[in-house]
Design a protein around this motif. Structure first.
Motif, short mmCIF file in Angstrom:
data_model
loop_
_atom_site.label_atom_id
_atom_site.label_comp_id
_atom_site.label_asym_id
_atom_site.label_seq_id
_atom_site.Cartn_x
_atom_site.Cartn_y
_atom_site.Cartn_z
N ALA A 31 86.74 34.87 58.48
CA ALA A 31 86.88 33.43 58.26
C ALA A 31 85.73 32.64 58.87
O ALA A 31 85.91 31.53 59.36
N GLN A 32 84.53 33.22 58.85
CA GLN A 32 83.32 32.54 59.33
C GLN A 32 82.35 32.38 58.17
O GLN A 32 82.23 33.27 57.32
N VAL A 33 81.63 31.27 58.17
CA VAL A 33 80.70 30.98 57.08
C VAL A 33 79.37 30.47 57.62
O VAL A 33 79.26 30.06 58.77
N GLY A 34 78.36 30.50 56.76
CA GLY A 34 77.07 29.89 57.06
C GLY A 34 76.41 30.40 58.33
O GLY A 34 76.39 31.61 58.60
N ALA A 35 75.88 29.47 59.12
CA ALA A 35 75.15 29.83 60.34
C ALA A 35 76.06 30.53 61.33
O ALA A 35 75.60 31.39 62.11
N TYR A 94 78.54 32.60 60.58
CA TYR A 94 78.60 33.98 60.11
C TYR A 94 77.34 34.74 60.53
O TYR A 94 77.40 35.86 61.04
N GLU A 95 76.18 34.14 60.29
CA GLU A 95 74.91 34.80 60.58
C GLU A 95 74.76 35.10 62.07
O GLU A 95 74.24 36.15 62.46
N GLN A 96 75.20 34.20 62.91
CA GLN A 96 75.07 34.40 64.35
C GLN A 96 75.96 35.54 64.83
O GLN A 96 75.54 36.36 65.67
N THR A 97 77.19 35.61 64.32
CA THR A 97 78.08 36.70 64.68
C THR A 97 77.52 38.03 64.19
O THR A 97 77.51 39.03 64.92
N PHE A 98 77.01 38.04 62.96
CA PHE A 98 76.39 39.25 62.41
C PHE A 98 75.23 39.70 63.29
O PHE A 98 75.10 40.89 63.63
N LEU A 140 88.07 46.87 59.32
CA LEU A 140 89.39 46.91 58.67
C LEU A 140 89.21 47.24 57.20
O LEU A 140 89.86 48.13 56.67
N GLY A 141 88.33 46.47 56.52
CA GLY A 141 88.06 46.73 55.10
C GLY A 141 87.98 45.48 54.27
O GLY A 141 87.25 45.43 53.28
N CYS A 142 88.72 44.43 54.65
CA CYS A 142 88.76 43.21 53.84
C CYS A 142 88.15 42.01 54.56
O CYS A 142 88.20 40.89 54.05
N GLU A 143 87.53 42.24 55.72
CA GLU A 143 87.03 41.14 56.54
C GLU A 143 85.73 40.55 56.01
O GLU A 143 85.04 41.16 55.18
N THR A 144 85.40 39.36 56.51
CA THR A 144 84.16 38.70 56.13
C THR A 144 82.95 39.52 56.55
O THR A 144 82.02 39.75 55.78
N HIS A 145 82.92 39.95 57.81
CA HIS A 145 81.82 40.77 58.30
C HIS A 145 82.08 42.23 57.92
O HIS A 145 82.71 42.98 58.68
N GLN A 146 81.58 42.62 56.79
CA GLN A 146 81.81 43.96 56.28
C GLN A 146 81.13 45.00 57.16
O GLN A 146 79.94 44.92 57.46
N ALA A 147 81.91 45.99 57.56
CA ALA A 147 81.42 47.02 58.47
C ALA A 147 80.24 47.79 57.89
O ALA A 147 79.30 48.15 58.61
N ARG A 148 80.27 48.05 56.60
CA ARG A 148 79.20 48.83 55.98
C ARG A 148 77.86 48.11 56.08
O ARG A 148 76.83 48.72 56.37
N PHE A 154 83.07 40.53 76.39
CA PHE A 154 82.31 40.27 75.17
C PHE A 154 82.83 39.01 74.51
O PHE A 154 84.04 38.81 74.36
N GLY A 155 81.92 38.13 74.12
CA GLY A 155 82.30 36.92 73.41
C GLY A 155 81.07 36.36 72.72
O GLY A 155 79.95 36.51 73.20
N ILE A 156 81.26 35.72 71.57
CA ILE A 156 80.15 35.20 70.79
C ILE A 156 80.25 33.67 70.72
O ILE A 156 81.32 33.11 70.51
N TRP A 157 79.14 33.02 70.91
CA TRP A 157 79.06 31.56 70.82
C TRP A 157 79.36 31.14 69.38
O TRP A 157 78.62 31.46 68.46
N ARG A 158 80.45 30.41 69.19
CA ARG A 158 80.82 29.95 67.86
C ARG A 158 80.12 28.63 67.54
O ARG A 158 80.06 27.73 68.36
N ILE A 159 79.58 28.56 66.34
CA ILE A 159 78.91 27.35 65.88
C ILE A 159 79.87 26.44 65.13
O ILE A 159 79.89 25.23 65.31
N GLY A 160 80.67 27.03 64.25
CA GLY A 160 81.56 26.23 63.42
C GLY A 160 83.02 26.63 63.60
O GLY A 160 83.34 27.56 64.31
N PRO A 161 83.90 25.93 62.91
CA PRO A 161 85.33 26.24 62.99
C PRO A 161 85.68 27.49 62.18
O PRO A 161 84.90 27.94 61.36
N THR A 162 86.86 28.01 62.43
CA THR A 162 87.37 29.12 61.64
C THR A 162 87.99 28.58 60.36
O THR A 162 88.74 27.61 60.40
N PHE A 163 87.65 29.20 59.23
CA PHE A 163 88.16 28.74 57.93
C PHE A 163 89.23 29.70 57.40
O PHE A 163 89.19 30.89 57.68
#
Length: 392
Positions: free
Chosen positions: A58-62, A64-68, A88-96, A383-392
């Protein structure tokens, strides 16, 4: 100190040429839904590490890119021998996609496990443990080799500051930062929120006008983030703990925090979780949140972290040794389970800032050679990542 008097340590050479001070196999969950499965794999297989987090969907744009970028940065960090990417398989950040990027950038062993594709949690644990066990055995056969300090990236941060921070531990870290730079290595300064009020001093040390301009831009952007929420950050920082420790204003806190940067020129100012492109002193744009800034610098390739504290903290990293430095002797004794080095001797007058800085350089050498920090011994895998935007 010059490069002719170089300091050596024994590290692990990786396929991409970088050097690690640890030889972990990382179980990397790309989604919060996979973190408990990853934890169970690490409990089964000695030599593996992982982390619990809330990211990956549920992350988008910048955002998403920062978490990636942070995921990939941990996988490619030279302290990691190989990675089992667990999705998991269906998440935004695809493991592959993350696994492919880690392998492409680093050349190290990477395996992919999907909970959905493997028929559920128990099957995924079984497959993940099997491939991780083989990876750990392969990693154990890798021998350390002699390396130069010029190959180190050392992250610096302060958490739970007190009135002694800017007088003892932080300036001592500034000394060792200069020593690392003089040895050809890289020192990362972070915590943009805790440099507000001291930005002009860092801008004066910028290598060119472009870097100086960037200094003011990131400070301005950080203050605007606070204003957008109807808050003046100068009224919410220092924190209650900082105030109890004796700090009275954000500027006072920032001037103390800026001491960690030493005196060498500021080479560049990089984004969160970005790898430095230059040697020397580098500023990474991070929040003041201890875990988020720590994760960002480790994702940027830092192999060792220097962490000063006046109040005491157990903070650590899953893959990078975090050397905890007390600003005062009372807290060092009280938090003996967590603190590695006492800089309170500066306050007492029994040591100088320079001597403690040089003692810290020797501590980095020993830790790089394999000495465990208190955070590692206690398995403080934060471990924690700086979030830029809200969760969608």
């Amino acid at each position: 100190m010059d490069k002719q008097n170089s300091v050596k340590f024994w590290g692990y050479r990786r396929p991409d040429g970088r050097v690690g001070v640890r030889n972990h196999v990382l179980i990397l969950p790309t989604i919060v839904c996979a973190t408990q499965t990853a934890r169970q794999i690490t409990e089964l297989v000695q030599g593996t590490v992982s982390m619990i987090h809330q990211h990956g969907c549920a992350q988008v744009g910048a955002d998403y890119e920062q978490t990636f970028r942070t995921y990939v940065g941990h996988g490619t960090n030279p302290n990691v021998y190989g990675v089992v990417v667990l999705g998991l398989g269906c998440e935004t950040h695809q493991a592959r996609k993350i696994a492919d990027e880690i392998a492409a950038q680093s050349g190290k062993p990477v395996e992919l496990v999907s909970i959905q594709e493997n028929g559920g949690t128990l099957s995924a644990i079984a497959k993940g443990a099997k491939v991780a066990a083989q990876m750990v055995q392969d990693a154990s056969a890798l021998m350390r080799e002699e390396c130069d300090f010029s190959e180190l990236i050392v992250a610096t941060e302060c958490g739970g500051s007190d009135a002694c921070s800017g007088l003892s531990a932080n300036p001592a870290v500034g000394v060792v930062s200069d020593l690392i730079v003089d040895l050809g290595g890289t020192s990362i300064l972070a915590e943009t929120t805790e440099l507000i009020g001291a930005e002009h001093l860092l801008a004066k040390r910028a290598v060119d006008d472009k870097v100086a301009k960037r200094v003011y831009e990131v400070i301005d952007a950080m203050e605007k983030r606070a204003f957008s929420m109807g808050i003046d950050i100068r009224t919410g920082n220092p924190s209650p703990g900082n105030i109890r420790g004796g700090l009275s204003s954000l500027e006072e806190k920032s001037l103390g925090a800026a001491n960690k940067s030493g005196t060498r020129p500021l080479q560049e100012l990089i984004d969160y979780a970005q790898r430095p492109t230059k040697k020397g002193l580098v500023w990474m744009d991070t929040p003041g949140h201890d875990i988020e800034q720590l994760s960002g610098m480790v994702a940027g390739g830092a192999q060792v972290v220097l962490f000063t504290s006046g109040r005491g903290t157990p903070t650590g990293s899953p893959i990078a040794p975090v050397i905890k430095i007390a600003t005062n002797s009372r807290m060092f004794k009280n938090m003996g389970d967590n603190m590695d080095v006492n800089a309170g001797t500066i306050i007492e007058g029994t040591e100088t800032i320079d001597s403690v800085g040089r003692r810290l350089l020797e501590e980095i050498r020993q830790v790089s050679n394999g000495k465990l920090t208190k955070a590692e011994i206690l398995k403080q895998h934060d471990f924690g990542i700086w979030r830029i935007g809200p969760t969608f």
